[in-house]
Design an enzyme around this catalytic site. Structure first.
Site, PDB file in Angstrom:
ATOM      1  N   HIS A 119      -0.156  -0.414   2.521  1.00  0.00           N
ATOM      2  CA  HIS A 119      -0.017  -1.149   3.772  1.00  0.00           C
ATOM      3  C   HIS A 119       0.953  -2.293   3.564  1.00  0.00           C
ATOM      4  CE1 HIS A 119      -1.101  -3.245   7.476  1.00  0.00           C
ATOM      5  NE2 HIS A 119      -1.590  -2.089   7.868  1.00  0.00           N
ATOM      6  N   ASP A 123      -6.263   4.833   8.164  1.00  0.00           N
ATOM      7  CA  ASP A 123      -5.934   6.205   8.522  1.00  0.00           C
ATOM      8  C   ASP A 123      -6.470   7.230   7.536  1.00  0.00           C
ATOM      9  OD1 ASP A 123      -4.543   5.572  10.847  1.00  0.00           O
ATOM     10  OD2 ASP A 123      -2.877   4.870   9.634  1.00  0.00           O
TER      11      ASP A 123
END
Ligand code: CMC
Length: 444
Positions: free
Chosen positions: A320, A378
Protein backbone atom coordinates in the site's frame (compact mmCIF):
# COMPACT_ATOMS: atom_id res chain seq x y z
CA UNK A 1 16.01 22.94 3.40
CA UNK A 2 15.51 23.17 7.15
CA UNK A 3 12.54 23.69 9.45
CA UNK A 4 12.67 25.73 12.62
CA UNK A 5 10.58 27.16 15.44
CA UNK A 6 7.64 25.84 17.42
CA UNK A 7 4.32 25.63 15.64
CA UNK A 8 0.90 26.42 17.05
CA UNK A 9 -2.68 26.16 15.89
CA UNK A 10 -4.21 24.00 13.20
CA UNK A 11 -3.38 23.83 9.51
CA UNK A 12 -3.04 26.05 7.68
CA UNK A 13 -2.67 28.70 10.37
CA UNK A 14 -1.45 32.06 9.18
CA UNK A 15 -0.08 32.90 12.62
CA UNK A 16 1.99 29.75 12.59
CA UNK A 17 5.38 30.37 14.13
CA UNK A 18 7.12 27.45 12.51
CA UNK A 19 8.83 27.97 9.20
CA UNK A 20 11.42 26.33 7.02
CA UNK A 21 14.30 27.84 5.13
CA UNK A 22 15.14 26.89 1.60
CA UNK A 23 18.51 27.84 0.19
CA UNK A 24 18.43 28.22 -3.62
CA UNK A 25 21.07 29.90 -5.77
CA UNK A 26 22.66 31.36 -2.63
CA UNK A 27 19.43 32.99 -1.58
CA UNK A 28 17.37 31.99 1.44
CA UNK A 29 13.62 31.68 1.23
CA UNK A 30 11.33 31.31 4.21
CA UNK A 31 8.47 28.89 3.75
CA UNK A 32 5.65 28.66 6.32
CA UNK A 33 5.08 25.31 8.02
CA UNK A 34 1.57 24.28 9.08
CA UNK A 35 0.64 21.77 11.69
CA UNK A 36 -2.41 19.51 11.42
CA UNK A 37 -4.27 18.14 14.43
CA UNK A 38 -2.22 14.93 13.97
CA UNK A 39 0.20 13.76 11.32
CA UNK A 40 3.24 15.29 9.65
CA UNK A 41 3.59 19.07 9.40
CA UNK A 42 3.42 20.49 5.88
CA UNK A 43 5.63 23.07 4.19
CA UNK A 44 3.65 25.66 2.27
CA UNK A 45 5.18 26.01 -1.19
CA UNK A 46 2.31 27.89 -2.85
CA UNK A 47 4.49 31.00 -3.30
CA UNK A 48 7.60 29.07 -4.28
CA UNK A 49 7.33 29.60 -8.04
CA UNK A 50 6.44 33.26 -7.73
CA UNK A 51 9.31 33.88 -5.32
CA UNK A 52 12.01 31.65 -6.82
CA UNK A 53 11.02 30.57 -10.35
CA UNK A 54 11.29 26.90 -9.28
CA UNK A 55 8.61 24.20 -9.27
CA UNK A 56 8.69 21.16 -6.99
CA UNK A 57 8.80 17.67 -8.52
CA UNK A 58 6.69 14.90 -6.95
CA UNK A 59 5.00 12.86 -9.73
CA UNK A 60 3.31 10.25 -7.52
CA UNK A 61 2.42 12.82 -4.83
CA UNK A 62 4.45 10.82 -2.32
CA UNK A 63 5.38 13.93 -0.32
CA UNK A 64 2.67 16.33 -1.37
CA UNK A 65 -0.45 17.28 0.58
CA UNK A 66 -2.89 18.32 -2.13
CA UNK A 67 -5.47 19.82 0.23
CA UNK A 68 -6.50 20.50 3.79
CA UNK A 69 -9.12 18.05 5.06
CA UNK A 70 -10.99 17.23 8.27
CA UNK A 71 -12.46 13.96 7.08
CA UNK A 72 -10.10 11.01 7.31
CA UNK A 73 -6.72 10.43 8.84
CA UNK A 74 -4.35 7.53 8.13
CA UNK A 75 -1.18 6.73 10.00
CA UNK A 76 0.41 4.23 7.67
CA UNK A 77 3.18 3.25 10.07
CA UNK A 78 0.80 2.56 12.92
CA UNK A 79 -1.89 0.99 10.72
CA UNK A 80 -4.43 3.57 11.93
CA UNK A 81 -7.50 4.79 10.05
CA UNK A 82 -9.79 7.44 11.56
CA UNK A 83 -12.96 8.97 10.14
CA UNK A 84 -13.60 12.34 11.79
CA UNK A 85 -11.49 10.98 14.66
CA UNK A 86 -13.28 7.65 15.09
CA UNK A 87 -11.17 4.48 14.52
CA UNK A 88 -12.44 2.32 11.68
CA UNK A 89 -12.55 -0.72 13.99
CA UNK A 90 -15.02 1.04 16.30
CA UNK A 91 -17.22 2.20 13.45
CA UNK A 92 -17.23 -1.28 11.90
CA UNK A 93 -17.88 -3.07 15.21
CA UNK A 94 -20.58 -0.78 16.58
CA UNK A 95 -22.09 1.28 13.82
CA UNK A 96 -23.76 0.91 10.46
CA UNK A 97 -22.94 2.28 7.03
CA UNK A 98 -25.55 5.05 7.00
CA UNK A 99 -24.22 6.33 10.33
CA UNK A 100 -20.75 6.44 8.78
CA UNK A 101 -22.20 8.31 5.80
CA UNK A 102 -23.71 10.89 8.14
CA UNK A 103 -20.42 11.17 9.99
CA UNK A 104 -18.44 11.75 6.80
CA UNK A 105 -20.92 14.14 5.25
CA UNK A 106 -21.85 16.26 8.26
CA UNK A 107 -18.94 15.78 10.67
CA UNK A 108 -20.69 13.99 13.54
CA UNK A 109 -22.32 10.66 14.28
CA UNK A 110 -26.08 11.22 14.21
CA UNK A 111 -28.25 11.01 17.32
CA UNK A 112 -31.35 8.81 17.05
CA UNK A 113 -33.58 11.54 15.58
CA UNK A 114 -30.89 12.70 13.13
CA UNK A 115 -30.31 9.12 12.06
CA UNK A 116 -34.01 8.52 11.37
CA UNK A 117 -34.19 11.73 9.38
CA UNK A 118 -31.06 10.90 7.38
CA UNK A 119 -32.21 7.34 6.72
CA UNK A 120 -35.57 8.66 5.55
CA UNK A 121 -33.96 11.17 3.20
CA UNK A 122 -31.70 8.51 1.68
CA UNK A 123 -34.50 5.97 1.41
CA UNK A 124 -36.76 8.41 -0.43
CA UNK A 125 -34.20 8.68 -3.23
CA UNK A 126 -33.46 5.01 -3.93
CA UNK A 127 -35.31 4.79 -7.25
CA UNK A 128 -33.74 6.06 -10.46
CA UNK A 129 -35.60 7.88 -13.21
CA UNK A 130 -37.48 5.24 -15.17
CA UNK A 131 -35.93 6.43 -18.41
CA UNK A 132 -32.50 5.53 -17.07
CA UNK A 133 -33.37 1.89 -17.70
CA UNK A 134 -32.81 2.58 -21.39
CA UNK A 135 -29.20 3.47 -20.76
CA UNK A 136 -28.54 -0.03 -19.55
CA UNK A 137 -30.10 -1.69 -22.55
CA UNK A 138 -27.77 0.34 -24.77
CA UNK A 139 -24.79 -1.57 -23.39
CA UNK A 140 -23.66 -4.98 -24.58
CA UNK A 141 -24.65 -7.73 -22.15
CA UNK A 142 -21.01 -8.65 -21.67
CA UNK A 143 -19.96 -5.08 -20.84
CA UNK A 144 -17.89 -4.82 -17.68
CA UNK A 145 -20.21 -3.44 -14.96
CA UNK A 146 -17.61 -0.75 -14.19
CA UNK A 147 -17.94 0.50 -17.78
CA UNK A 148 -21.68 0.71 -17.19
CA UNK A 149 -21.17 2.51 -13.87
CA UNK A 150 -18.92 5.17 -15.41
CA UNK A 151 -21.52 5.87 -18.10
CA UNK A 152 -24.70 5.67 -16.06
CA UNK A 153 -23.44 7.65 -13.06
CA UNK A 154 -22.17 10.37 -15.39
CA UNK A 155 -25.60 10.33 -17.03
CA UNK A 156 -27.26 11.20 -13.71
CA UNK A 157 -26.35 14.80 -14.44
CA UNK A 158 -28.62 14.61 -17.48
CA UNK A 159 -31.56 13.64 -15.26
CA UNK A 160 -31.26 15.61 -12.06
CA UNK A 161 -30.85 19.20 -13.26
CA UNK A 162 -32.30 20.46 -9.99
CA UNK A 163 -29.20 19.33 -8.05
CA UNK A 164 -26.27 20.34 -10.25
CA UNK A 165 -25.84 23.95 -9.18
CA UNK A 166 -22.75 23.75 -7.01
CA UNK A 167 -23.21 27.30 -5.71
CA UNK A 168 -26.45 26.26 -3.96
CA UNK A 169 -25.78 24.31 -0.72
CA UNK A 170 -29.29 22.82 -0.75
CA UNK A 171 -28.77 21.42 -4.25
CA UNK A 172 -25.36 20.07 -3.22
CA UNK A 173 -26.91 18.29 -0.26
CA UNK A 174 -29.66 16.78 -2.42
CA UNK A 175 -27.06 15.63 -4.95
CA UNK A 176 -25.09 13.98 -2.12
CA UNK A 177 -28.13 12.17 -0.79
CA UNK A 178 -29.19 11.15 -4.29
CA UNK A 179 -25.81 9.67 -5.02
CA UNK A 180 -25.66 7.65 -1.78
CA UNK A 181 -29.23 6.46 -2.35
CA UNK A 182 -29.02 5.64 -6.05
CA UNK A 183 -25.61 4.03 -6.24
CA UNK A 184 -26.83 0.65 -4.90
CA UNK A 185 -29.74 0.75 -7.35
CA UNK A 186 -27.45 1.49 -10.30
CA UNK A 187 -24.89 -1.12 -9.18
CA UNK A 188 -27.61 -3.76 -8.81
CA UNK A 189 -29.02 -2.85 -12.24
CA UNK A 190 -25.56 -3.24 -13.80
CA UNK A 191 -25.36 -6.67 -12.20
CA UNK A 192 -28.85 -7.75 -13.23
CA UNK A 193 -28.24 -6.58 -16.78
CA UNK A 194 -25.03 -8.59 -17.03
CA UNK A 195 -26.79 -11.81 -15.99
CA UNK A 196 -29.87 -11.23 -18.12
CA UNK A 197 -32.34 -10.87 -15.26
CA UNK A 198 -34.99 -8.15 -14.88
CA UNK A 199 -34.15 -5.09 -12.82
CA UNK A 200 -35.44 -5.23 -9.26
CA UNK A 201 -36.89 -2.07 -7.74
CA UNK A 202 -35.64 -1.01 -4.31
CA UNK A 203 -37.55 -1.96 -1.18
CA UNK A 204 -37.71 0.96 1.20
CA UNK A 205 -38.73 -1.20 4.16
CA UNK A 206 -35.25 -2.75 4.15
CA UNK A 207 -32.04 -1.28 5.53
CA UNK A 208 -29.38 -0.03 3.09
CA UNK A 209 -27.36 -3.27 2.79
CA UNK A 210 -30.38 -5.61 2.86
CA UNK A 211 -32.05 -3.57 0.13
CA UNK A 212 -28.91 -3.85 -1.98
CA UNK A 213 -28.82 -7.65 -1.57
CA UNK A 214 -32.52 -7.72 -2.45
CA UNK A 215 -31.95 -5.71 -5.64
CA UNK A 216 -29.07 -8.00 -6.63
CA UNK A 217 -30.40 -11.42 -5.73
CA UNK A 218 -34.19 -11.42 -5.77
CA UNK A 219 -36.12 -12.42 -8.86
CA UNK A 220 -39.80 -11.70 -9.58
CA UNK A 221 -40.79 -15.37 -9.50
CA UNK A 222 -39.50 -16.12 -6.01
CA UNK A 223 -39.82 -14.72 -2.53
CA UNK A 224 -36.56 -13.31 -1.22
CA UNK A 225 -35.66 -12.25 2.29
CA UNK A 226 -32.07 -11.07 2.77
CA UNK A 227 -30.06 -13.13 5.26
CA UNK A 228 -29.31 -10.80 8.22
CA UNK A 229 -25.80 -12.25 8.67
CA UNK A 230 -24.94 -11.55 5.04
CA UNK A 231 -26.58 -8.12 5.16
CA UNK A 232 -24.49 -7.26 8.24
CA UNK A 233 -21.35 -8.44 6.42
CA UNK A 234 -22.29 -6.36 3.36
CA UNK A 235 -22.87 -3.31 5.56
CA UNK A 236 -19.50 -3.91 7.20
CA UNK A 237 -17.79 -4.05 3.81
CA UNK A 238 -19.43 -0.74 2.89
CA UNK A 239 -18.12 0.86 6.11
CA UNK A 240 -14.59 -0.42 5.45
CA UNK A 241 -14.56 1.16 1.98
CA UNK A 242 -16.34 4.43 2.82
CA UNK A 243 -13.39 6.78 2.63
CA UNK A 244 -9.64 6.63 2.50
CA UNK A 245 -8.20 10.12 2.48
CA UNK A 246 -6.57 11.51 -0.70
CA UNK A 247 -6.21 8.28 -2.71
CA UNK A 248 -6.15 8.29 -6.53
CA UNK A 249 -9.92 8.22 -7.12
CA UNK A 250 -10.67 10.77 -4.40
CA UNK A 251 -8.00 13.08 -5.79
CA UNK A 252 -9.58 12.56 -9.21
CA UNK A 253 -12.98 13.60 -7.84
CA UNK A 254 -11.46 16.66 -6.19
CA UNK A 255 -9.54 17.63 -9.32
CA UNK A 256 -12.60 17.18 -11.53
CA UNK A 257 -14.69 19.15 -9.03
CA UNK A 258 -12.13 21.94 -8.78
CA UNK A 259 -13.16 23.13 -12.24
CA UNK A 260 -16.74 23.54 -11.08
CA UNK A 261 -18.01 20.36 -12.76
CA UNK A 262 -21.28 19.00 -11.35
CA UNK A 263 -21.09 16.33 -8.63
CA UNK A 264 -22.48 13.49 -10.75
CA UNK A 265 -19.79 14.06 -13.39
CA UNK A 266 -17.10 14.21 -10.68
CA UNK A 267 -18.17 10.91 -9.11
CA UNK A 268 -18.19 9.31 -12.54
CA UNK A 269 -14.56 10.44 -12.94
CA UNK A 270 -13.77 8.87 -9.55
CA UNK A 271 -15.32 5.58 -10.68
CA UNK A 272 -13.15 5.58 -13.80
CA UNK A 273 -10.03 6.03 -11.70
CA UNK A 274 -11.05 3.39 -9.17
CA UNK A 275 -11.37 0.81 -11.94
CA UNK A 276 -7.60 0.37 -12.32
CA UNK A 277 -5.95 -2.78 -10.89
CA UNK A 278 -3.55 -0.73 -8.74
CA UNK A 279 -6.55 0.81 -6.95
CA UNK A 280 -10.11 -0.55 -6.72
CA UNK A 281 -9.57 -3.26 -9.28
CA UNK A 282 -7.14 -5.00 -6.93
CA UNK A 283 -9.79 -7.13 -5.20
CA UNK A 284 -10.80 -8.61 -8.53
CA UNK A 285 -7.15 -9.09 -9.43
CA UNK A 286 -6.38 -10.64 -6.02
CA UNK A 287 -9.02 -13.31 -6.40
CA UNK A 288 -7.95 -14.03 -9.97
CA UNK A 289 -4.40 -14.40 -8.68
CA UNK A 290 -5.49 -16.82 -5.93
CA UNK A 291 -7.32 -18.88 -8.54
CA UNK A 292 -4.31 -18.84 -10.82
CA UNK A 293 -2.07 -20.00 -7.96
CA UNK A 294 -4.58 -22.79 -7.47
CA UNK A 295 -2.97 -24.70 -4.63
CA UNK A 296 -0.76 -24.10 -1.63
CA UNK A 297 2.04 -26.07 -3.34
CA UNK A 298 2.30 -23.46 -6.10
CA UNK A 299 2.75 -20.51 -3.73
CA UNK A 300 6.60 -20.48 -3.66
CA UNK A 301 6.68 -20.19 -7.46
CA UNK A 302 4.40 -17.13 -7.37
CA UNK A 303 6.25 -15.53 -4.47
CA UNK A 304 9.43 -15.95 -6.52
CA UNK A 305 7.75 -14.28 -9.51
CA UNK A 306 6.58 -11.38 -7.32
CA UNK A 307 10.15 -10.79 -6.16
CA UNK A 308 11.65 -10.97 -9.65
CA UNK A 309 12.30 -7.43 -10.94
CA UNK A 310 12.15 -8.70 -14.55
CA UNK A 311 8.70 -10.15 -14.02
CA UNK A 312 5.78 -7.69 -13.96
CA UNK A 313 3.82 -10.00 -11.63
CA UNK A 314 2.96 -8.52 -8.21
CA UNK A 315 1.16 -10.11 -5.32
CA UNK A 316 -2.24 -8.48 -5.69
CA UNK A 317 -3.77 -7.45 -2.38
CA UNK A 318 -0.31 -6.81 -0.97
CA UNK A 319 1.38 -3.47 -0.37
CA UNK A 320 0.00 0.00 0.00
CA UNK A 321 1.22 3.49 -0.76
CA UNK A 322 0.38 4.67 2.76
CA UNK A 323 0.20 1.60 5.02
CA UNK A 324 3.63 0.33 5.91
CA UNK A 325 1.99 -1.85 8.54
CA UNK A 326 -1.12 -4.06 8.49
CA UNK A 327 -4.01 -2.30 6.75
CA UNK A 328 -6.51 -2.08 9.67
CA UNK A 329 -9.33 -2.72 7.21
CA UNK A 330 -7.68 -6.00 6.17
CA UNK A 331 -7.85 -7.27 9.75
CA UNK A 332 -11.60 -6.60 9.94
CA UNK A 333 -12.09 -7.97 6.44
CA UNK A 334 -10.34 -11.23 7.32
CA UNK A 335 -12.75 -11.73 10.26
CA UNK A 336 -15.69 -10.76 8.07
CA UNK A 337 -14.52 -13.25 5.44
CA UNK A 338 -14.51 -16.17 7.88
CA UNK A 339 -17.99 -15.25 9.19
CA UNK A 340 -19.46 -15.06 5.70
CA UNK A 341 -17.85 -18.29 4.56
CA UNK A 342 -19.22 -20.06 7.61
CA UNK A 343 -22.71 -18.57 7.12
CA UNK A 344 -22.99 -19.63 3.48
CA UNK A 345 -21.20 -22.94 4.00
CA UNK A 346 -18.54 -21.96 1.49
CA UNK A 347 -15.63 -22.60 3.84
CA UNK A 348 -14.46 -25.09 1.29
CA UNK A 349 -13.70 -22.26 -1.13
CA UNK A 350 -10.30 -23.38 -2.45
CA UNK A 351 -9.13 -19.75 -2.58
CA UNK A 352 -9.25 -19.42 1.22
CA UNK A 353 -6.49 -21.89 2.18
CA UNK A 354 -4.35 -20.47 -0.63
CA UNK A 355 -4.93 -16.95 0.70
CA UNK A 356 -4.10 -17.89 4.28
CA UNK A 357 -0.94 -19.78 3.33
CA UNK A 358 0.18 -17.03 0.95
CA UNK A 359 -0.34 -14.40 3.63
CA UNK A 360 1.76 -16.41 6.11
CA UNK A 361 4.57 -17.11 3.63
CA UNK A 362 4.75 -13.53 2.39
CA UNK A 363 4.71 -12.06 5.89
CA UNK A 364 7.76 -14.15 6.77
CA UNK A 365 9.64 -13.50 3.52
CA UNK A 366 12.55 -11.06 3.75
CA UNK A 367 11.55 -9.28 0.51
CA UNK A 368 8.08 -8.41 1.83
CA UNK A 369 9.29 -7.71 5.38
CA UNK A 370 12.00 -5.32 4.19
CA UNK A 371 9.58 -3.39 1.97
CA UNK A 372 6.83 -3.44 4.60
CA UNK A 373 4.41 -5.13 2.23
CA UNK A 374 1.38 -6.31 4.20
CA UNK A 375 -1.99 -7.59 3.00
CA UNK A 376 -4.37 -4.75 2.19
CA UNK A 377 -8.17 -4.72 2.29
CA UNK A 378 -8.43 -6.26 -1.15
CA UNK A 379 -6.68 -9.44 -0.17
CA UNK A 380 -9.71 -10.89 1.65
CA UNK A 381 -12.53 -8.83 0.20
CA UNK A 382 -12.62 -10.80 -3.06
CA UNK A 383 -13.21 -14.14 -1.32
CA UNK A 384 -15.85 -12.56 0.90
CA UNK A 385 -17.69 -10.97 -1.99
CA UNK A 386 -17.64 -14.20 -3.96
CA UNK A 387 -19.14 -16.01 -0.97
CA UNK A 388 -21.86 -13.36 -0.85
CA UNK A 389 -22.74 -14.36 -4.41
CA UNK A 390 -21.05 -11.68 -6.51
CA UNK A 391 -19.01 -12.45 -9.62
CA UNK A 392 -15.50 -10.95 -9.74
CA UNK A 393 -16.58 -8.32 -12.26
CA UNK A 394 -18.82 -6.79 -9.56
CA UNK A 395 -16.12 -6.40 -6.92
CA UNK A 396 -14.90 -2.98 -7.96
CA UNK A 397 -18.50 -1.87 -8.44
CA UNK A 398 -19.16 -2.62 -4.77
CA UNK A 399 -16.08 -0.64 -3.84
CA UNK A 400 -17.38 2.30 -5.91
CA UNK A 401 -20.79 2.05 -4.26
CA UNK A 402 -19.28 2.28 -0.78
CA UNK A 403 -16.65 4.89 -1.67
CA UNK A 404 -19.28 7.23 -3.13
CA UNK A 405 -19.92 8.78 0.28
CA UNK A 406 -16.21 9.44 0.74
CA UNK A 407 -15.93 10.99 -2.70
CA UNK A 408 -18.96 13.18 -2.20
CA UNK A 409 -17.92 14.25 1.31
CA UNK A 410 -14.47 15.19 0.01
CA UNK A 411 -15.99 17.01 -2.96
CA UNK A 412 -18.35 18.90 -0.62
CA UNK A 413 -15.50 19.83 1.68
CA UNK A 414 -13.57 21.17 -1.30
CA UNK A 415 -16.30 23.30 -2.84
CA UNK A 416 -17.23 24.72 0.58
CA UNK A 417 -13.67 25.96 1.03
CA UNK A 418 -13.69 29.71 0.22
CA UNK A 419 -10.03 29.52 -0.88
CA UNK A 420 -10.64 26.68 -3.32
CA UNK A 421 -9.05 27.13 -6.76
CA UNK A 422 -8.90 24.97 -9.85
CA UNK A 423 -6.31 22.19 -9.46
CA UNK A 424 -3.55 22.78 -11.96
CA UNK A 425 -0.27 20.86 -11.42
CA UNK A 426 2.92 22.01 -13.13
CA UNK A 427 5.50 19.80 -14.86
CA UNK A 428 9.13 19.14 -15.56
CA UNK A 429 9.21 19.50 -19.35
CA UNK A 430 11.79 17.30 -21.07
CA UNK A 431 10.50 17.42 -24.67
CA UNK A 432 12.05 19.33 -27.57
CA UNK A 433 12.71 23.02 -27.09
CA UNK A 434 11.10 25.52 -29.51
CA UNK A 435 11.84 24.64 -33.15
CA UNK A 436 10.54 25.85 -36.51
CA UNK A 437 7.89 23.99 -38.50
CA UNK A 438 9.37 21.85 -41.32
CA UNK A 439 7.35 21.50 -44.52
CA UNK A 440 6.53 17.88 -45.42
CA UNK A 441 8.65 17.92 -48.60
CA UNK A 442 11.66 19.07 -46.59
CA UNK A 443 11.31 16.36 -43.88
CA UNK A 444 13.77 13.46 -43.86
N1 CMC B 1 4.20 -7.50 -4.88
C1 CMC B 1 5.55 -7.48 -5.03
N2 CMC B 1 6.32 -6.41 -4.84
C2 CMC B 1 5.71 -5.26 -4.49
C3 CMC B 1 4.31 -5.19 -4.31
C4 CMC B 1 3.55 -6.36 -4.52
N3 CMC B 1 2.21 -6.33 -4.38
N4 CMC B 1 3.97 -3.92 -3.97
C5 CMC B 1 5.10 -3.23 -3.93
N5 CMC B 1 6.18 -4.05 -4.24
C6 CMC B 1 7.60 -3.66 -4.22
C7 CMC B 1 7.97 -2.84 -5.43
O1 CMC B 1 8.41 -3.64 -6.50
C8 CMC B 1 9.06 -1.96 -4.87
O2 CMC B 1 10.22 -2.75 -4.77
P1 CMC B 1 11.68 -2.06 -4.97
O3 CMC B 1 11.80 -1.03 -3.88
O4 CMC B 1 12.65 -3.17 -4.86
O5 CMC B 1 11.65 -1.42 -6.33
C9 CMC B 1 8.60 -1.68 -3.44
O6 CMC B 1 7.79 -2.82 -3.09
C10 CMC B 1 7.80 -0.41 -3.29
O7 CMC B 1 6.72 -0.46 -4.21
P2 CMC B 1 6.10 0.78 -4.96
O8 CMC B 1 5.52 0.34 -6.26
O9 CMC B 1 7.09 1.90 -4.99
O10 CMC B 1 4.95 1.17 -3.98
P3 CMC B 1 3.75 2.14 -4.32
O11 CMC B 1 3.45 2.85 -3.07
O12 CMC B 1 4.04 2.95 -5.53
O13 CMC B 1 2.59 1.12 -4.72
C11 CMC B 1 0.72 -0.28 -4.64
C12 CMC B 1 1.55 0.76 -3.90
C13 CMC B 1 -0.54 -0.56 -3.83
C14 CMC B 1 0.28 0.26 -6.01
C15 CMC B 1 1.56 -1.57 -4.80
O14 CMC B 1 1.95 -2.07 -3.55
C16 CMC B 1 0.83 -2.63 -5.61
O15 CMC B 1 0.88 -2.61 -6.84
N6 CMC B 1 0.14 -3.60 -4.92
C17 CMC B 1 -0.64 -4.57 -5.58
C18 CMC B 1 -1.96 -3.97 -6.01
C19 CMC B 1 -2.89 -3.77 -4.83
O16 CMC B 1 -3.08 -4.65 -4.01
N7 CMC B 1 -3.53 -2.58 -4.81
C20 CMC B 1 -4.53 -2.25 -3.80
C21 CMC B 1 -4.13 -1.13 -2.93
S1 CMC B 1 -5.19 -1.02 -1.50
C22 CMC B 1 -6.69 -0.55 -2.06
C23 CMC B 1 -6.83 0.91 -2.23
O17 CMC B 1 -6.68 1.65 -1.23
O18 CMC B 1 -7.13 1.31 -3.35
Amino acid sequence: MSASGGSQGSAPATDNQKSSTLRLDDKEHTLPVYQGSIGPDVIDITRLYGDTGYFTFDPGFTSTASCESKLTYIDGDEGLLLHRGYPIEELADNGNFLETCHLLLYGELPNAAQFEDFKQRVTMHTMVHEQMHRFFTGFRRDAHPMAIMVGVVGALSAFYHDSTDITDPVQCDIASIRMIAKMPTIAAMAFKYSIGQPFTYPRNDLDYASNFLHMCFSVPCEKYEPDPVLAAAMDNIFILHADHEQNASTSTVRLAGSSGANPFACISAGIACLWGPAHGGANEAALQMLEEIGSVDNIPEYVKKAKDKDDPFRLMGFGHRVYKNYDPRAVIMQKNCHEVLEAVGADKDPALPVAMALEKIALEDEYFVERKLYPNIDFYSGITLRALGFPTSMFTVLFALARTVGWIAQWKEMIEDPDQRIGRPRQLYTGPAKRPYVKMEDRK
